[in-house]
Design a protein around this motif. Structure first.
Motif, mmCIF file in Angstrom:
data_model
loop_
_atom_site.group_PDB
_atom_site.id
_atom_site.type_symbol
_atom_site.label_atom_id
_atom_site.label_comp_id
_atom_site.label_asym_id
_atom_site.label_seq_id
_atom_site.Cartn_x
_atom_site.Cartn_y
_atom_site.Cartn_z
ATOM 1 N N LEU A 98 -10.273 1.727 8.054
ATOM 2 C CA LEU A 98 -9.248 2.602 7.468
ATOM 3 C C LEU A 98 -8.219 1.797 6.678
ATOM 4 C CD1 LEU A 98 -8.666 5.133 10.389
ATOM 5 C CD2 LEU A 98 -9.885 5.525 8.231
ATOM 6 N N THR A 99 -7.839 0.636 7.185
ATOM 7 C CA THR A 99 -6.894 -0.221 6.465
ATOM 8 C C THR A 99 -7.494 -0.665 5.128
ATOM 9 O OG1 THR A 99 -5.909 -0.981 8.533
ATOM 10 C CG2 THR A 99 -5.545 -2.354 6.598
ATOM 11 N N PHE B 283 3.720 1.158 -7.901
ATOM 12 C CA PHE B 283 4.796 2.119 -8.044
ATOM 13 C C PHE B 283 5.837 1.990 -6.939
ATOM 14 C CE2 PHE B 283 1.451 4.304 -10.417
ATOM 15 C CZ PHE B 283 2.150 4.678 -11.553
ATOM 16 N N VAL B 284 5.747 0.996 -6.119
ATOM 17 C CA VAL B 284 6.658 0.845 -4.993
ATOM 18 C C VAL B 284 8.038 0.477 -5.523
ATOM 19 C CG1 VAL B 284 7.093 -0.388 -2.853
ATOM 20 C CG2 VAL B 284 4.767 0.196 -3.496
ATOM 21 N N ASP C 223 0.846 -1.187 0.000
ATOM 22 C CA ASP C 223 0.000 0.000 0.000
ATOM 23 C C ASP C 223 0.884 1.239 0.000
ATOM 24 O OD1 ASP C 223 -2.369 -1.448 0.040
ATOM 25 O OD2 ASP C 223 -2.396 -1.568 2.219
ATOM 26 N N TYR C 224 0.314 2.363 -0.397
ATOM 27 C CA TYR C 224 1.086 3.586 -0.539
ATOM 28 C C TYR C 224 1.203 4.405 0.740
ATOM 29 C CZ TYR C 224 1.038 2.365 -5.402
ATOM 30 O OH TYR C 224 1.213 1.700 -6.578
ATOM 31 N N CYS C 225 0.565 3.958 1.798
ATOM 32 C CA CYS C 225 0.771 4.567 3.110
ATOM 33 C C CYS C 225 0.437 3.527 4.169
ATOM 34 C CB CYS C 225 -0.071 5.827 3.299
ATOM 35 S SG CYS C 225 -1.836 5.529 3.505
ATOM 36 N N THR C 226 0.826 3.791 5.371
ATOM 37 C CA THR C 226 0.509 2.887 6.474
ATOM 38 C C THR C 226 -0.697 3.427 7.234
ATOM 39 O OG1 THR C 226 1.913 4.037 8.054
ATOM 40 C CG2 THR C 226 2.948 2.272 6.732
ATOM 41 N N LEU C 227 -1.261 2.574 8.056
ATOM 42 C CA LEU C 227 -2.366 3.001 8.904
ATOM 43 C C LEU C 227 -1.914 4.126 9.830
ATOM 44 C CD1 LEU C 227 -5.249 2.652 9.960
ATOM 45 C CD2 LEU C 227 -4.365 0.875 11.498
ATOM 46 N N ARG D 132 -4.913 0.193 -4.695
ATOM 47 C CA ARG D 132 -5.197 -0.621 -5.878
ATOM 48 C C ARG D 132 -5.877 0.202 -6.970
ATOM 49 N NH1 ARG D 132 -2.687 -2.731 -2.607
ATOM 50 N NH2 ARG D 132 -1.268 -1.500 -3.855
ATOM 51 N N THR D 133 -6.697 1.178 -6.593
ATOM 52 C CA THR D 133 -7.330 2.060 -7.579
ATOM 53 C C THR D 133 -6.282 2.888 -8.302
ATOM 54 O OG1 THR D 133 -9.368 2.142 -6.296
ATOM 55 C CG2 THR D 133 -9.021 3.900 -7.907
#
Length: 79
Positions: free
Chosen positions: A25-26, A46-47, A3-7, A34-35
């Motif tokens: 939120l997760t 993109f990671v 994911d592009y950020c963490t919780l 994913r969107t």
């Protein structure tokens, strides 16, 4: 896929400290990530890779050269 950020990053950004909505939120974080991948046509995301890699490109003969996405460029050589 990551994911592009963490919780923790999201909660810090929105000023939330309670844990009651963490599952929701997760799920939002994963759905948004994913969107982004789907809309940008990047099924692998993109990671960036953790390790540095050397890449070689065939020249185009022009004043510019297209390359893959990268995080940092430390050296460019031309023959």
């Amino acid at each position: 896929m990551a994911d592009y950020c963490t919780l923790a990053e999201l909660k810090a950004r929105i000023g939330k400290t309670f844990t009651v909505d963490d599952t929701v939120l997760t799920a939002y974080i994963t759905a948004a990530s994913r969107t982004i991948d789907r809309l940008c046509r990047r099924p692998d995301g993109f990671v960036a890779l953790i390790t540095a890699t050397a890449r070689t490109y065939t020249g185009s003969g022009k004043a510019w050269q297209r390359i893959d996405e990268c995080v940092e460029i430390t050296k460019v050589e031309a023959k």
